[in-house]
Design a protein around this motif. Structure first.
Motif, mmCIF file in Angstrom:
data_model
loop_
_atom_site.group_PDB
_atom_site.id
_atom_site.type_symbol
_atom_site.label_atom_id
_atom_site.label_comp_id
_atom_site.label_asym_id
_atom_site.label_seq_id
_atom_site.Cartn_x
_atom_site.Cartn_y
_atom_site.Cartn_z
ATOM 1 N N MET A 10 0.846 -1.189 0.000
ATOM 2 C CA MET A 10 0.000 0.000 0.000
ATOM 3 C C MET A 10 0.882 1.239 0.000
ATOM 4 O O MET A 10 1.880 1.298 0.700
ATOM 5 C CB MET A 10 -0.903 -0.001 1.240
ATOM 6 N N GLY A 11 0.485 2.255 -0.821
ATOM 7 C CA GLY A 11 1.309 3.456 -0.934
ATOM 8 C C GLY A 11 2.585 3.198 -1.699
ATOM 9 O O GLY A 11 3.639 3.757 -1.389
ATOM 10 N N ILE A 12 2.505 2.366 -2.749
ATOM 11 C CA ILE A 12 3.688 1.932 -3.483
ATOM 12 C C ILE A 12 4.383 3.092 -4.197
ATOM 13 O O ILE A 12 5.560 2.996 -4.539
ATOM 14 C CB ILE A 12 3.310 0.825 -4.501
ATOM 15 N N GLY A 13 3.687 4.210 -4.365
ATOM 16 C CA GLY A 13 4.297 5.358 -5.021
ATOM 17 C C GLY A 13 5.166 6.196 -4.107
ATOM 18 O O GLY A 13 5.816 7.140 -4.559
ATOM 19 N N GLY A 14 5.210 5.850 -2.819
ATOM 20 C CA GLY A 14 6.073 6.574 -1.890
ATOM 21 C C GLY A 14 7.535 6.237 -2.127
ATOM 22 O O GLY A 14 7.860 5.172 -2.669
ATOM 23 N N ILE A 15 8.414 7.117 -1.685
ATOM 24 C CA ILE A 15 9.844 6.933 -1.969
ATOM 25 C C ILE A 15 10.381 5.673 -1.291
ATOM 26 O O ILE A 15 11.239 4.969 -1.856
ATOM 27 C CB ILE A 15 10.653 8.189 -1.559
ATOM 28 N N GLY A 16 9.863 5.332 -0.108
ATOM 29 C CA GLY A 16 10.326 4.132 0.575
ATOM 30 C C GLY A 16 9.671 2.868 0.035
ATOM 31 O O GLY A 16 10.346 1.869 -0.247
ATOM 32 N N MET A 17 8.349 2.894 -0.111
ATOM 33 C CA MET A 17 7.632 1.710 -0.576
ATOM 34 C C MET A 17 8.059 1.309 -1.988
ATOM 35 O O MET A 17 8.156 0.123 -2.305
ATOM 36 C CB MET A 17 6.128 1.961 -0.532
ATOM 37 N N SER A 18 8.306 2.283 -2.841
ATOM 38 C CA SER A 18 8.729 1.952 -4.207
ATOM 39 C C SER A 18 10.101 1.284 -4.211
ATOM 40 O O SER A 18 10.365 0.383 -5.028
ATOM 41 C CB SER A 18 8.740 3.210 -5.090
ATOM 42 N N ALA A 19 10.979 1.690 -3.292
ATOM 43 C CA ALA A 19 12.286 1.040 -3.189
ATOM 44 C C ALA A 19 12.128 -0.405 -2.718
ATOM 45 O O ALA A 19 12.786 -1.318 -3.235
ATOM 46 C CB ALA A 19 13.183 1.813 -2.227
ATOM 47 N N PHE A 20 11.243 -0.635 -1.733
ATOM 48 C CA PHE A 20 10.962 -2.005 -1.305
ATOM 49 C C PHE A 20 10.482 -2.842 -2.482
ATOM 50 O O PHE A 20 10.912 -3.990 -2.668
ATOM 51 C CB PHE A 20 9.876 -2.010 -0.219
ATOM 52 N N ALA A 21 9.548 -2.284 -3.254
ATOM 53 C CA ALA A 21 8.986 -3.023 -4.388
ATOM 54 C C ALA A 21 10.082 -3.455 -5.353
ATOM 55 O O ALA A 21 10.112 -4.598 -5.827
ATOM 56 C CB ALA A 21 7.943 -2.162 -5.101
ATOM 57 N N ARG A 22 11.003 -2.549 -5.631
ATOM 58 C CA ARG A 22 12.085 -2.860 -6.565
ATOM 59 C C ARG A 22 13.011 -3.941 -6.014
ATOM 60 O O ARG A 22 13.425 -4.857 -6.724
ATOM 61 C CB ARG A 22 12.864 -1.582 -6.869
ATOM 62 N N LEU A 23 13.368 -3.826 -4.740
ATOM 63 C CA LEU A 23 14.271 -4.801 -4.148
ATOM 64 C C LEU A 23 13.639 -6.188 -4.103
ATOM 65 O O LEU A 23 14.300 -7.201 -4.390
ATOM 66 C CB LEU A 23 14.668 -4.362 -2.732
ATOM 67 N N CYS B 109 -0.562 -0.479 -4.790
ATOM 68 C CA CYS B 109 -1.560 0.534 -5.103
ATOM 69 C C CYS B 109 -1.168 1.840 -4.439
ATOM 70 O O CYS B 109 -0.376 1.871 -3.500
ATOM 71 C CB CYS B 109 -2.950 0.097 -4.635
ATOM 72 N N ASP B 110 -1.714 2.925 -4.956
ATOM 73 C CA ASP B 110 -1.496 4.237 -4.360
ATOM 74 C C ASP B 110 -2.692 5.115 -4.666
ATOM 75 O O ASP B 110 -3.440 4.867 -5.627
ATOM 76 C CB ASP B 110 -0.211 4.886 -4.889
ATOM 77 N N ALA B 111 -2.864 6.153 -3.852
ATOM 78 C CA ALA B 111 -4.025 7.028 -4.005
ATOM 79 C C ALA B 111 -4.039 7.728 -5.354
ATOM 80 O O ALA B 111 -5.093 7.995 -5.921
ATOM 81 C CB ALA B 111 -4.063 8.052 -2.875
ATOM 82 N N GLN B 112 -2.857 8.014 -5.888
ATOM 83 C CA GLN B 112 -2.792 8.682 -7.185
ATOM 84 C C GLN B 112 -1.557 8.248 -7.955
ATOM 85 O O GLN B 112 -0.571 7.809 -7.376
ATOM 86 C CB GLN B 112 -2.800 10.199 -7.018
ATOM 87 N N SER B 113 -1.662 8.370 -9.255
ATOM 88 C CA SER B 113 -0.540 8.026 -10.120
ATOM 89 C C SER B 113 0.519 9.110 -10.032
ATOM 90 O O SER B 113 0.232 10.265 -9.710
ATOM 91 C CB SER B 113 -1.010 7.878 -11.568
ATOM 92 N N SER B 114 1.764 8.736 -10.317
ATOM 93 C CA SER B 114 2.873 9.675 -10.259
ATOM 94 C C SER B 114 3.967 9.188 -11.197
ATOM 95 O O SER B 114 3.877 8.115 -11.800
ATOM 96 C CB SER B 114 3.418 9.783 -8.832
ATOM 97 N N GLU B 115 5.030 9.983 -11.283
ATOM 98 C CA GLU B 115 6.180 9.573 -12.078
ATOM 99 C C GLU B 115 6.776 8.275 -11.536
ATOM 100 O O GLU B 115 7.192 7.397 -12.296
ATOM 101 C CB GLU B 115 7.232 10.688 -12.069
ATOM 102 N N LEU B 116 6.791 8.150 -10.205
ATOM 103 C CA LEU B 116 7.341 6.934 -9.601
ATOM 104 C C LEU B 116 6.498 5.702 -9.937
ATOM 105 O O LEU B 116 7.035 4.638 -10.250
ATOM 106 C CB LEU B 116 7.431 7.101 -8.084
ATOM 107 N N THR B 117 5.160 5.816 -9.857
ATOM 108 C CA THR B 117 4.328 4.653 -10.172
ATOM 109 C C THR B 117 4.442 4.293 -11.649
ATOM 110 O O THR B 117 4.410 3.111 -12.004
ATOM 111 C CB THR B 117 2.852 4.892 -9.802
ATOM 112 N N ALA B 118 4.609 5.292 -12.509
ATOM 113 C CA ALA B 118 4.800 5.014 -13.934
ATOM 114 C C ALA B 118 6.107 4.259 -14.162
ATOM 115 O O ALA B 118 6.179 3.333 -14.985
ATOM 116 C CB ALA B 118 4.792 6.318 -14.727
ATOM 117 N N GLN B 119 7.152 4.641 -13.426
ATOM 118 C CA GLN B 119 8.429 3.938 -13.542
ATOM 119 C C GLN B 119 8.309 2.491 -13.086
ATOM 120 O O GLN B 119 8.830 1.574 -13.723
ATOM 121 C CB GLN B 119 9.501 4.667 -12.731
#
Length: 458
Positions: free
Chosen positions: A1-14, A25-35
Protein backbone atom coordinates in the motif's frame (compact mmCIF):
# COMPACT_ATOMS: atom_id res chain seq x y z
CA UNK A 1 0.00 0.00 0.00
CA UNK A 2 1.31 3.46 -0.93
CA UNK A 3 3.69 1.93 -3.48
CA UNK A 4 4.30 5.36 -5.02
CA UNK A 5 6.07 6.57 -1.89
CA UNK A 6 9.84 6.93 -1.97
CA UNK A 7 10.33 4.13 0.57
CA UNK A 8 7.63 1.71 -0.58
CA UNK A 9 8.73 1.95 -4.21
CA UNK A 10 12.29 1.04 -3.19
CA UNK A 11 10.96 -2.01 -1.31
CA UNK A 12 8.99 -3.02 -4.39
CA UNK A 13 12.08 -2.86 -6.56
CA UNK A 14 14.27 -4.80 -4.15
CA UNK A 15 11.68 -7.55 -3.67
CA UNK A 16 10.94 -7.85 -7.39
CA UNK A 17 14.67 -8.18 -8.06
CA UNK A 18 14.73 -11.13 -5.65
CA UNK A 19 12.18 -12.94 -7.80
CA UNK A 20 9.07 -12.18 -5.76
CA UNK A 21 5.83 -11.22 -7.49
CA UNK A 22 5.12 -7.64 -6.40
CA UNK A 23 2.08 -5.45 -6.99
CA UNK A 24 0.81 -2.37 -5.22
CA UNK A 25 -1.56 0.53 -5.10
CA UNK A 26 -1.50 4.24 -4.36
CA UNK A 27 -4.03 7.03 -4.00
CA UNK A 28 -2.79 8.68 -7.19
CA UNK A 29 -0.54 8.03 -10.12
CA UNK A 30 2.87 9.67 -10.26
CA UNK A 31 6.18 9.57 -12.08
CA UNK A 32 7.34 6.93 -9.60
CA UNK A 33 4.33 4.65 -10.17
CA UNK A 34 4.80 5.01 -13.93
CA UNK A 35 8.43 3.94 -13.54
CA UNK A 36 7.41 0.92 -11.47
CA UNK A 37 4.88 -0.08 -14.13
CA UNK A 38 7.55 0.19 -16.84
CA UNK A 39 9.72 -2.13 -14.73
CA UNK A 40 7.00 -4.78 -14.71
CA UNK A 41 5.59 -4.07 -11.24
CA UNK A 42 1.78 -3.93 -11.36
CA UNK A 43 0.30 -0.77 -9.83
CA UNK A 44 -3.38 0.00 -9.24
CA UNK A 45 -4.67 3.49 -8.66
CA UNK A 46 -6.61 4.06 -5.42
CA UNK A 47 -6.87 1.81 -2.37
CA UNK A 48 -9.52 -0.89 -2.50
CA UNK A 49 -10.35 -4.03 -0.54
CA UNK A 50 -10.83 -5.70 -3.95
CA UNK A 51 -7.04 -5.80 -4.27
CA UNK A 52 -7.28 -8.58 -1.68
CA UNK A 53 -10.75 -10.06 -2.24
CA UNK A 54 -10.77 -10.03 -6.04
CA UNK A 55 -7.01 -10.52 -6.34
CA UNK A 56 -6.67 -8.66 -9.67
CA UNK A 57 -2.94 -9.45 -9.85
CA UNK A 58 -3.06 -12.95 -8.39
CA UNK A 59 -2.92 -14.43 -4.89
CA UNK A 60 -1.68 -12.11 -2.15
CA UNK A 61 0.49 -13.68 0.55
CA UNK A 62 1.70 -10.53 2.30
CA UNK A 63 0.29 -7.02 2.45
CA UNK A 64 2.98 -4.45 3.29
CA UNK A 65 1.65 -1.25 4.83
CA UNK A 66 3.29 1.60 6.69
CA UNK A 67 2.46 2.15 10.33
CA UNK A 68 0.63 5.31 9.27
CA UNK A 69 -2.09 3.27 7.55
CA UNK A 70 -5.09 2.96 9.91
CA UNK A 71 -5.59 -0.54 11.33
CA UNK A 72 -9.26 -0.36 10.28
CA UNK A 73 -8.51 0.51 6.65
CA UNK A 74 -10.80 -1.62 4.39
CA UNK A 75 -7.83 -3.07 2.52
CA UNK A 76 -6.11 -4.07 5.77
CA UNK A 77 -9.32 -5.56 7.20
CA UNK A 78 -9.85 -7.55 3.99
CA UNK A 79 -6.32 -8.94 4.28
CA UNK A 80 -6.80 -9.95 7.91
CA UNK A 81 -10.14 -11.60 7.12
CA UNK A 82 -8.52 -13.58 4.29
CA UNK A 83 -5.65 -14.74 6.46
CA UNK A 84 -3.13 -12.58 4.57
CA UNK A 85 -0.17 -11.50 6.68
CA UNK A 86 -0.11 -7.71 7.15
CA UNK A 87 3.50 -6.65 7.53
CA UNK A 88 4.60 -3.18 8.65
CA UNK A 89 7.23 -1.66 6.39
CA UNK A 90 9.74 -1.43 9.23
CA UNK A 91 9.35 -5.16 9.81
CA UNK A 92 10.18 -5.71 6.15
CA UNK A 93 13.25 -3.48 6.45
CA UNK A 94 14.28 -5.49 9.50
CA UNK A 95 14.17 -8.70 7.42
CA UNK A 96 16.38 -7.12 4.77
CA UNK A 97 18.87 -5.80 7.34
CA UNK A 98 19.02 -9.16 9.11
CA UNK A 99 19.54 -11.26 5.97
CA UNK A 100 23.27 -10.57 5.72
CA UNK A 101 25.99 -7.92 6.17
CA UNK A 102 24.17 -4.61 6.56
CA UNK A 103 24.68 -0.89 7.15
CA UNK A 104 21.85 1.15 8.62
CA UNK A 105 22.14 4.95 8.38
CA UNK A 106 20.36 6.75 11.22
CA UNK A 107 20.20 10.37 12.39
CA UNK A 108 18.11 13.49 12.02
CA UNK A 109 20.02 14.96 9.06
CA UNK A 110 22.00 13.65 6.12
CA UNK A 111 20.62 10.11 5.91
CA UNK A 112 19.69 10.14 2.22
CA UNK A 113 22.95 11.71 1.08
CA UNK A 114 25.09 9.53 3.34
CA UNK A 115 23.29 6.33 2.31
CA UNK A 116 23.71 7.28 -1.36
CA UNK A 117 27.40 8.05 -0.84
CA UNK A 118 28.03 4.74 0.92
CA UNK A 119 26.47 2.83 -1.97
CA UNK A 120 28.36 4.91 -4.55
CA UNK A 121 31.70 4.53 -2.72
CA UNK A 122 31.24 0.79 -2.23
CA UNK A 123 30.31 0.27 -5.85
CA UNK A 124 33.30 2.33 -6.97
CA UNK A 125 35.56 0.30 -4.67
CA UNK A 126 34.64 -2.95 -6.36
CA UNK A 127 31.98 -4.14 -3.91
CA UNK A 128 28.42 -4.98 -4.96
CA UNK A 129 26.13 -3.21 -2.48
CA UNK A 130 22.37 -3.43 -2.38
CA UNK A 131 20.80 -0.12 -1.37
CA UNK A 132 17.54 1.28 0.00
CA UNK A 133 17.55 5.08 -0.30
CA UNK A 134 14.99 7.79 0.51
CA UNK A 135 15.71 9.62 -2.74
CA UNK A 136 16.58 9.01 -6.36
CA UNK A 137 20.28 8.29 -6.91
CA UNK A 138 21.15 9.38 -10.47
CA UNK A 139 23.87 6.77 -10.86
CA UNK A 140 21.31 4.04 -10.16
CA UNK A 141 18.40 5.78 -11.89
CA UNK A 142 16.41 4.66 -8.89
CA UNK A 143 15.96 4.79 -5.12
CA UNK A 144 17.24 1.23 -4.84
CA UNK A 145 20.24 -0.76 -6.02
CA UNK A 146 20.16 -4.49 -6.47
CA UNK A 147 23.41 -6.15 -5.44
CA UNK A 148 24.87 -9.14 -3.64
CA UNK A 149 25.65 -7.02 -0.58
CA UNK A 150 26.40 -5.58 1.85
CA UNK A 151 22.94 -4.04 2.14
CA UNK A 152 22.98 -0.32 2.97
CA UNK A 153 19.72 1.28 4.06
CA UNK A 154 18.39 4.64 5.15
CA UNK A 155 16.52 4.06 8.41
CA UNK A 156 14.01 6.83 9.05
CA UNK A 157 13.42 7.88 12.65
CA UNK A 158 10.13 9.53 11.68
CA UNK A 159 8.70 6.02 12.14
CA UNK A 160 8.99 5.00 15.78
CA UNK A 161 9.20 1.32 14.82
CA UNK A 162 12.77 1.92 13.63
CA UNK A 163 13.87 1.52 17.27
CA UNK A 164 12.98 -2.17 17.10
CA UNK A 165 15.61 -2.74 14.41
CA UNK A 166 19.36 -3.21 14.36
CA UNK A 167 22.05 -3.98 11.82
CA UNK A 168 25.69 -4.95 11.50
CA UNK A 169 27.03 -1.37 11.22
CA UNK A 170 24.96 1.60 12.39
CA UNK A 171 26.12 4.89 10.86
CA UNK A 172 24.89 7.61 13.24
CA UNK A 173 25.07 11.09 11.68
CA UNK A 174 23.46 13.32 14.35
CA UNK A 175 20.47 13.65 16.68
CA UNK A 176 18.15 16.62 16.99
CA UNK A 177 14.47 17.29 17.70
CA UNK A 178 12.84 16.63 14.31
CA UNK A 179 9.78 14.36 13.90
CA UNK A 180 8.63 15.10 17.44
CA UNK A 181 5.09 15.96 18.59
CA UNK A 182 1.85 16.64 16.79
CA UNK A 183 -0.91 14.30 15.66
CA UNK A 184 1.15 12.16 13.31
CA UNK A 185 0.78 8.57 14.47
CA UNK A 186 4.38 7.51 13.97
CA UNK A 187 6.06 10.65 15.39
CA UNK A 188 7.73 10.78 18.80
CA UNK A 189 6.08 12.41 21.81
CA UNK A 190 9.34 13.93 23.10
CA UNK A 191 12.89 14.36 21.87
CA UNK A 192 14.05 12.23 24.81
CA UNK A 193 11.94 9.32 23.54
CA UNK A 194 13.33 9.78 20.05
CA UNK A 195 16.92 9.82 21.28
CA UNK A 196 16.22 6.70 23.33
CA UNK A 197 15.07 5.14 20.06
CA UNK A 198 18.41 6.00 18.46
CA UNK A 199 20.24 4.47 21.43
CA UNK A 200 18.16 1.30 21.21
CA UNK A 201 18.88 0.88 17.48
CA UNK A 202 22.58 1.30 18.17
CA UNK A 203 22.51 -1.20 21.05
CA UNK A 204 20.91 -3.78 18.75
CA UNK A 205 23.66 -3.32 16.14
CA UNK A 206 27.05 -5.02 16.14
CA UNK A 207 28.94 -1.74 15.89
CA UNK A 208 28.32 1.97 15.51
CA UNK A 209 30.18 4.54 13.44
CA UNK A 210 29.13 7.86 14.96
CA UNK A 211 29.91 11.45 14.02
CA UNK A 212 32.44 12.80 16.53
CA UNK A 213 31.60 16.38 15.56
CA UNK A 214 28.01 16.20 16.80
CA UNK A 215 27.79 16.91 20.54
CA UNK A 216 25.99 14.36 22.67
CA UNK A 217 26.14 11.34 20.37
CA UNK A 218 28.57 9.54 22.65
CA UNK A 219 25.81 9.43 25.28
CA UNK A 220 23.62 7.44 22.85
CA UNK A 221 26.19 4.99 21.51
CA UNK A 222 27.39 3.22 24.64
CA UNK A 223 25.23 0.17 24.01
CA UNK A 224 27.05 -0.91 20.86
CA UNK A 225 29.60 -3.73 21.29
CA UNK A 226 32.04 -1.84 19.03
CA UNK A 227 32.21 1.95 18.83
CA UNK A 228 33.96 3.95 16.10
CA UNK A 229 33.82 7.64 15.23
CA UNK A 230 34.31 9.89 12.21
CA UNK A 231 34.66 13.65 11.81
CA UNK A 232 37.08 16.54 11.99
CA UNK A 233 37.35 16.34 15.76
CA UNK A 234 40.61 15.38 17.41
CA UNK A 235 40.53 11.75 18.43
CA UNK A 236 38.02 10.58 15.79
CA UNK A 237 38.94 7.18 14.35
CA UNK A 238 38.32 8.39 10.80
CA UNK A 239 39.26 12.05 10.35
CA UNK A 240 38.95 14.61 7.59
CA UNK A 241 42.04 16.84 7.84
CA UNK A 242 43.57 19.51 5.62
CA UNK A 243 40.06 20.45 4.47
CA UNK A 244 40.18 22.69 1.39
CA UNK A 245 36.84 24.15 0.26
CA UNK A 246 36.34 25.72 -3.17
CA UNK A 247 33.27 26.99 -5.10
CA UNK A 248 32.38 23.54 -6.41
CA UNK A 249 33.09 21.30 -3.43
CA UNK A 250 35.76 20.37 -0.92
CA UNK A 251 39.00 18.40 -1.00
CA UNK A 252 40.33 16.77 2.16
CA UNK A 253 42.70 14.13 3.48
CA UNK A 254 41.38 11.04 5.26
CA UNK A 255 43.19 9.43 8.17
CA UNK A 256 42.41 6.21 10.07
CA UNK A 257 43.58 6.20 13.67
CA UNK A 258 46.36 8.61 12.72
CA UNK A 259 47.45 6.84 9.52
CA UNK A 260 46.77 8.55 6.19
CA UNK A 261 44.46 6.59 3.90
CA UNK A 262 44.57 9.09 1.03
CA UNK A 263 43.08 12.15 -0.61
CA UNK A 264 39.37 12.61 -1.19
CA UNK A 265 36.99 15.14 -2.66
CA UNK A 266 33.27 15.74 -2.49
CA UNK A 267 31.67 17.59 -5.39
CA UNK A 268 29.01 19.13 -3.16
CA UNK A 269 29.67 22.25 -1.07
CA UNK A 270 29.31 22.46 2.70
CA UNK A 271 31.02 20.99 5.74
CA UNK A 272 28.09 18.60 6.22
CA UNK A 273 28.89 16.97 2.89
CA UNK A 274 32.52 16.48 3.91
CA UNK A 275 31.22 14.54 6.91
CA UNK A 276 28.76 12.56 4.77
CA UNK A 277 31.55 11.61 2.35
CA UNK A 278 33.90 10.75 5.20
CA UNK A 279 31.30 8.36 6.63
CA UNK A 280 30.99 6.70 3.22
CA UNK A 281 34.74 6.27 2.88
CA UNK A 282 34.97 4.94 6.45
CA UNK A 283 32.29 2.32 5.82
CA UNK A 284 33.93 1.27 2.55
CA UNK A 285 37.24 0.91 4.39
CA UNK A 286 35.58 -1.19 7.10
CA UNK A 287 34.20 -3.55 4.46
CA UNK A 288 37.51 -3.95 2.65
CA UNK A 289 36.90 -1.74 -0.37
CA UNK A 290 39.73 -0.01 -2.23
CA UNK A 291 40.07 3.52 -0.79
CA UNK A 292 41.39 5.25 -3.90
CA UNK A 293 38.66 3.78 -6.11
CA UNK A 294 35.99 4.73 -3.57
CA UNK A 295 37.33 8.30 -3.37
CA UNK A 296 37.30 8.58 -7.17
CA UNK A 297 33.66 7.47 -7.32
CA UNK A 298 32.63 9.92 -4.60
CA UNK A 299 34.41 12.83 -6.30
CA UNK A 300 32.17 12.33 -9.34
CA UNK A 301 28.95 12.06 -7.31
CA UNK A 302 26.64 15.08 -7.50
CA UNK A 303 24.09 14.03 -4.91
CA UNK A 304 20.68 12.34 -4.84
CA UNK A 305 17.54 14.05 -6.05
CA UNK A 306 16.49 17.12 -4.04
CA UNK A 307 19.80 17.17 -2.14
CA UNK A 308 21.73 20.11 -3.59
CA UNK A 309 20.36 19.17 -7.01
CA UNK A 310 21.55 21.37 -9.87
CA UNK A 311 18.43 22.23 -11.86
CA UNK A 312 19.86 24.56 -14.51
CA UNK A 313 20.29 28.22 -15.34
CA UNK A 314 17.77 30.98 -14.72
CA UNK A 315 17.03 32.63 -18.02
CA UNK A 316 16.41 36.15 -16.82
CA UNK A 317 17.22 39.39 -18.59
CA UNK A 318 20.85 39.06 -17.56
CA UNK A 319 20.69 35.27 -17.24
CA UNK A 320 23.32 32.88 -16.03
CA UNK A 321 22.17 32.38 -12.41
CA UNK A 322 22.73 28.88 -11.06
CA UNK A 323 19.50 27.27 -9.82
CA UNK A 324 19.73 24.56 -7.14
CA UNK A 325 17.01 22.70 -5.28
CA UNK A 326 17.45 21.32 -1.75
CA UNK A 327 15.22 19.39 0.65
CA UNK A 328 16.38 21.50 3.63
CA UNK A 329 13.35 22.00 5.86
CA UNK A 330 14.51 22.29 9.47
CA UNK A 331 16.85 24.87 10.93
CA UNK A 332 20.02 22.77 10.91
CA UNK A 333 19.51 21.65 7.30
CA UNK A 334 18.62 25.19 6.20
CA UNK A 335 21.74 26.62 7.85
CA UNK A 336 23.88 23.93 6.18
CA UNK A 337 22.33 24.65 2.77
CA UNK A 338 22.90 28.40 3.16
CA UNK A 339 26.52 27.74 4.16
CA UNK A 340 26.94 25.51 1.10
CA UNK A 341 25.55 28.27 -1.11
CA UNK A 342 27.93 30.81 0.43
CA UNK A 343 30.85 28.49 -0.37
CA UNK A 344 30.15 28.96 -4.09
CA UNK A 345 31.12 32.63 -3.81
CA UNK A 346 27.88 33.70 -5.47
CA UNK A 347 25.12 36.01 -4.24
CA UNK A 348 22.84 33.71 -2.26
CA UNK A 349 19.11 33.98 -3.02
CA UNK A 350 16.77 31.56 -1.25
CA UNK A 351 13.15 30.67 -1.97
CA UNK A 352 12.01 28.99 1.24
CA UNK A 353 8.80 27.09 1.89
CA UNK A 354 8.23 26.32 5.58
CA UNK A 355 7.05 22.73 6.12
CA UNK A 356 4.18 21.83 8.46
CA UNK A 357 2.44 24.14 10.91
CA UNK A 358 3.68 22.24 13.95
CA UNK A 359 7.31 22.27 12.81
CA UNK A 360 7.02 26.00 12.08
CA UNK A 361 5.46 26.62 15.49
CA UNK A 362 8.29 24.72 17.17
CA UNK A 363 11.17 26.24 15.24
CA UNK A 364 10.32 29.47 13.41
CA UNK A 365 12.90 31.54 15.38
CA UNK A 366 15.63 29.01 14.51
CA UNK A 367 14.51 28.93 10.87
CA UNK A 368 14.72 32.72 10.73
CA UNK A 369 18.21 32.70 12.23
CA UNK A 370 19.34 29.94 9.84
CA UNK A 371 18.32 32.09 6.86
CA UNK A 372 20.10 35.26 8.03
CA UNK A 373 23.29 34.54 6.06
CA UNK A 374 21.42 34.49 2.74
CA UNK A 375 21.58 37.72 0.75
CA UNK A 376 17.91 37.52 -0.21
CA UNK A 377 15.04 35.34 1.05
CA UNK A 378 11.63 34.94 -0.56
CA UNK A 379 9.15 33.23 1.78
CA UNK A 380 6.26 31.12 0.53
CA UNK A 381 3.27 30.06 2.60
CA UNK A 382 3.61 27.04 4.89
CA UNK A 383 3.24 23.64 3.20
CA UNK A 384 0.57 22.01 5.37
CA UNK A 385 1.42 18.36 4.53
CA UNK A 386 -2.13 17.36 5.62
CA UNK A 387 -1.89 19.25 8.95
CA UNK A 388 -4.62 21.63 10.04
CA UNK A 389 -3.56 25.28 10.37
CA UNK A 390 -2.49 26.46 13.83
CA UNK A 391 -3.83 29.87 14.82
CA UNK A 392 -1.12 32.52 14.74
CA UNK A 393 1.43 30.34 12.93
CA UNK A 394 2.33 31.89 9.60
CA UNK A 395 5.40 32.29 7.38
CA UNK A 396 5.53 35.98 8.30
CA UNK A 397 6.79 35.00 11.76
CA UNK A 398 10.05 34.08 10.04
CA UNK A 399 10.24 37.19 7.86
CA UNK A 400 9.31 39.42 10.79
CA UNK A 401 12.09 38.07 12.99
CA UNK A 402 14.61 38.38 10.18
CA UNK A 403 13.62 41.99 9.57
CA UNK A 404 13.76 42.76 13.29
CA UNK A 405 17.27 41.26 13.38
CA UNK A 406 18.44 43.58 10.60
CA UNK A 407 18.01 41.56 7.41
CA UNK A 408 17.11 43.92 4.60
CA UNK A 409 16.37 41.36 1.89
CA UNK A 410 13.54 39.16 3.14
CA UNK A 411 10.12 39.27 1.46
CA UNK A 412 6.95 37.31 2.10
CA UNK A 413 5.80 36.38 -1.41
CA UNK A 414 2.91 33.87 -1.37
CA UNK A 415 2.04 34.28 -5.07
CA UNK A 416 4.13 31.54 -6.69
CA UNK A 417 3.75 32.95 -10.18
CA UNK A 418 5.08 36.26 -8.89
CA UNK A 419 8.08 34.46 -7.36
CA UNK A 420 8.93 32.80 -10.67
CA UNK A 421 8.51 36.04 -12.62
CA UNK A 422 10.57 38.09 -10.16
CA UNK A 423 13.40 35.56 -9.92
CA UNK A 424 13.68 35.12 -13.67
CA UNK A 425 13.61 38.86 -14.35
CA UNK A 426 16.16 39.68 -11.65
CA UNK A 427 18.57 36.75 -12.16
CA UNK A 428 22.21 37.79 -12.46
CA UNK A 429 25.20 35.68 -13.58
CA UNK A 430 26.78 35.89 -10.11
CA UNK A 431 23.64 34.60 -8.34
CA UNK A 432 22.84 31.20 -6.90
CA UNK A 433 19.12 30.67 -6.48
CA UNK A 434 18.24 27.88 -4.03
CA UNK A 435 14.71 26.57 -3.58
CA UNK A 436 14.43 25.00 -0.11
CA UNK A 437 11.81 22.96 1.68
CA UNK A 438 10.21 19.53 1.98
CA UNK A 439 7.02 20.57 0.19
CA UNK A 440 6.50 21.28 -3.50
CA UNK A 441 8.86 24.28 -3.73
CA UNK A 442 11.00 22.15 -6.08
CA UNK A 443 8.47 22.86 -8.82
CA UNK A 444 9.41 26.55 -8.75
CA UNK A 445 13.05 25.74 -9.51
CA UNK A 446 11.99 23.98 -12.67
CA UNK A 447 9.66 26.81 -13.65
CA UNK A 448 12.46 29.31 -13.15
CA UNK A 449 14.67 27.46 -15.63
CA UNK A 450 11.63 26.80 -17.85
CA UNK A 451 12.17 23.04 -18.01
CA UNK A 452 9.74 20.21 -17.50
CA UNK A 453 10.74 18.19 -14.43
CA UNK A 454 11.25 15.09 -16.58
CA UNK A 455 13.97 16.90 -18.49
CA UNK A 456 15.91 18.06 -15.45
CA UNK A 457 19.28 16.36 -15.11
CA UNK A 458 20.22 15.23 -11.64
Amino acid sequence: MGIGGIGMSAFARLLAARGLRVSGCDAQSSELTAQLTSEGILVAQHHDAAHITAQPYGRVDVLVASEAVPKDHPEVLAALAAGVRVQPRMSLLDELLSAGPSIGVIGTHGKTTTTSMIAIAMQGAGLDPAAFVGGIVPEFGSNARVGAGPFVAEVDESDRAFALLGCETAVFTNAEDDHVGGNIATYWNTVEEQHAGFARFVSQSRRVLACADWPGLEELTGGAPEQLTYGQAQGADYRAVNVRPDPDGTAFTVTWQGQELGEARVGLPGTHNVLNALAALAVTHLYGGNFEAAATALAAFRGPGRRWQHIGTARGEAGGALVVDDYAHNATKVAAAVQAARQTGRRVRVVFQPHRYLRTQQSWPRLADALMDADEVLLLDIAAASEDPIEGIHATLISGRMTDNGHGGVTYMPDRAEVVRYVRESAQPADIIVTMGAGDVWKLAREVVALDSAEVSA
